[in-house]
Design an enzyme around this catalytic site. Structure first.
Site, mmCIF file in Angstrom:
data_model
loop_
_atom_site.group_PDB
_atom_site.id
_atom_site.type_symbol
_atom_site.label_atom_id
_atom_site.label_comp_id
_atom_site.label_asym_id
_atom_site.label_seq_id
_atom_site.Cartn_x
_atom_site.Cartn_y
_atom_site.Cartn_z
ATOM 1 N N ARG A 47 0.961 -1.076 0.355
ATOM 2 C CA ARG A 47 0.017 0.292 0.267
ATOM 3 C C ARG A 47 1.030 1.859 0.158
ATOM 4 O O ARG A 47 0.650 2.516 -0.122
ATOM 5 C CB ARG A 47 -1.423 0.255 1.209
ATOM 6 N N HIS A 51 0.574 3.809 -2.994
ATOM 7 C CA HIS A 51 -0.016 5.604 -2.577
ATOM 8 C C HIS A 51 1.417 6.137 -3.105
ATOM 9 O O HIS A 51 0.879 7.850 -3.269
ATOM 10 C CB HIS A 51 -0.383 5.878 -1.045
ATOM 11 N N TRP A 190 -10.723 -8.713 2.772
ATOM 12 C CA TRP A 190 -11.056 -9.284 1.329
ATOM 13 C C TRP A 190 -11.256 -9.846 0.840
ATOM 14 O O TRP A 190 -12.051 -11.019 0.006
ATOM 15 C CB TRP A 190 -10.518 -8.654 0.275
#
Ligand code: ZEM
Length: 290
Positions: A47, A51, A190
């Site tokens: 992540r 980002h 998820w």
């Protein structure tokens, strides 16, 4: 000359083996620090790399992984970046051990290492990013907002230069990791294997029944059967939109195709806006624990 002294001062020009050593250090720290979250810093490293890269704007050439400007406020305080300090801090001892690598190259190498070590595809890598100062921080709002729908996804990812297929391929990264109430406000993973990269994200999107979660938090979906998995509104947009859904079906049916496309698109993401030397070549690092 013969005694090894040279007229020109020696500058350290790191090569493949030097970057492989950094990769190995990250991989061994991933293995060692297995009491974080679901047992790995891997997802949050992915992540961070995303980002750092996903602020890119193709019109102005601003943003992207060249700069590592998330080290500084205001970018470090942007809502989307909440929680990424954990990833930056994880890499700090690596930077201390190999001070010659730029933060910008290190954060992307962290993402590459995490994906490969979490049994994902090979992610070819090349260095060449330079750190920039706080003046190069990007404005807030360049990263996607999970509460929105397909138009928003297209606005955000087209701005970086991606197409519909690439948006769906990139989203498969949500096989990894989880949402944290103290970061994004959303809650849960998820997939059932959040530290292993697979095409399960697409399979679950198609195969499970999803319903709105009843809670005080932001609007998100839960699977009807176990109520232990989640989808963001932007995740559901991928099956609600016909053009996106075609690709969800392809990737759900074919993990090899997903791996191939994911590798290609993440290399593109990680290189957005980076001024590589003209003859620079990409390397594939050997995995350590995978
Ligand atoms: Zn994510 N992502 N992302 N993403 N993401 C979260 C977590 C992770 C969106 C989003 O809002 C969120 C991509 C695309 C998009 C990862 C990788 C990639 C979280 C939870 C949110 C809310 C943060 C938290 O609470 O800790 C949206 C709207 C996206 C638009 C499509 C792309 C592209 C990614 C990589 C290629 C990963 C690995 C995580 C898990 C982080 C962790 O700490 O476990």
């Amino acid at each position: 000359n013969q005694d090894g002294a040279s007229a020109t001062p020696k500058v350290f020009a790191p090569k493949f083996d030097d970057y492989q050593a950094v990769y190995n250090e990250i991989a061994s720290r991933l293995e060692e620090k297995d009491d974080y979250d679901d047992g790995s810093y891997g997802p949050v490293l992915v992540r961070l790399a995303w980002h750092a890269s996903g602020t890119y704007d193709k019109e102005t050439g601003t943003g992207g992984s060249n700069g590592a400007t998330m080290r500084f406020a205001p970018e470090s305080d942007h809502g989307a970046n909440a929680g990424l300090k954990a990833a930056r801090d994880f890499l700090e001892p690596v930077k201390a051990k190999f001070p010659w690598i730029t933060y910008s190259d290190l954060w992307i190498l962290g993402g590459v290492c995490a994906i490969q070590e979490m049994l994902g595809p090979q992610i070819p890598y090349r260095p060449g990013r330079n750190d920039r100062d706080a003046a190069a921080c990007t404005p807030d709002g360049r990263l996607p907002d999970a509460s929105q729908a397909q138009d928003h996804l297209r606005n955000i990812f087209y701005r970086m230069g991606f197409n519909d297929q690439e948006i769906v391929a990139l989203s498969g990264a949500h096989a990894l990791g989880r949402c944290h109430t103290d970061r994004s406000g959303f809650d849960g993973p998820w997939t059932f294997s959040p530290t292993v990269l697979t095409n399960d994200y697409y399979k679950l999107l198609l195969d499970e029944k999803w319903q709105w979660k009843k809670w005080n938090g932001p609007k998100q979906y839960e699977d009807k059967k176990t109520k232990s998995l989640m989808m963001l509104p932007t995740d559901m947009a991928l099956i609600q939109d016909k053009k996106f859904n075609q690709w969800v079906e392809k990737y759900a049916a074919d993990n090899e195709l997903f791996f191939k496309d994911f590798s290609n698109v993440i290399v593109k993401l990680f290189e957005l806006g980076v001024p590589f030397a003209e003859n620079s070549e990409r390397w594939v690092f050997k995995t350590v624990n995978a």
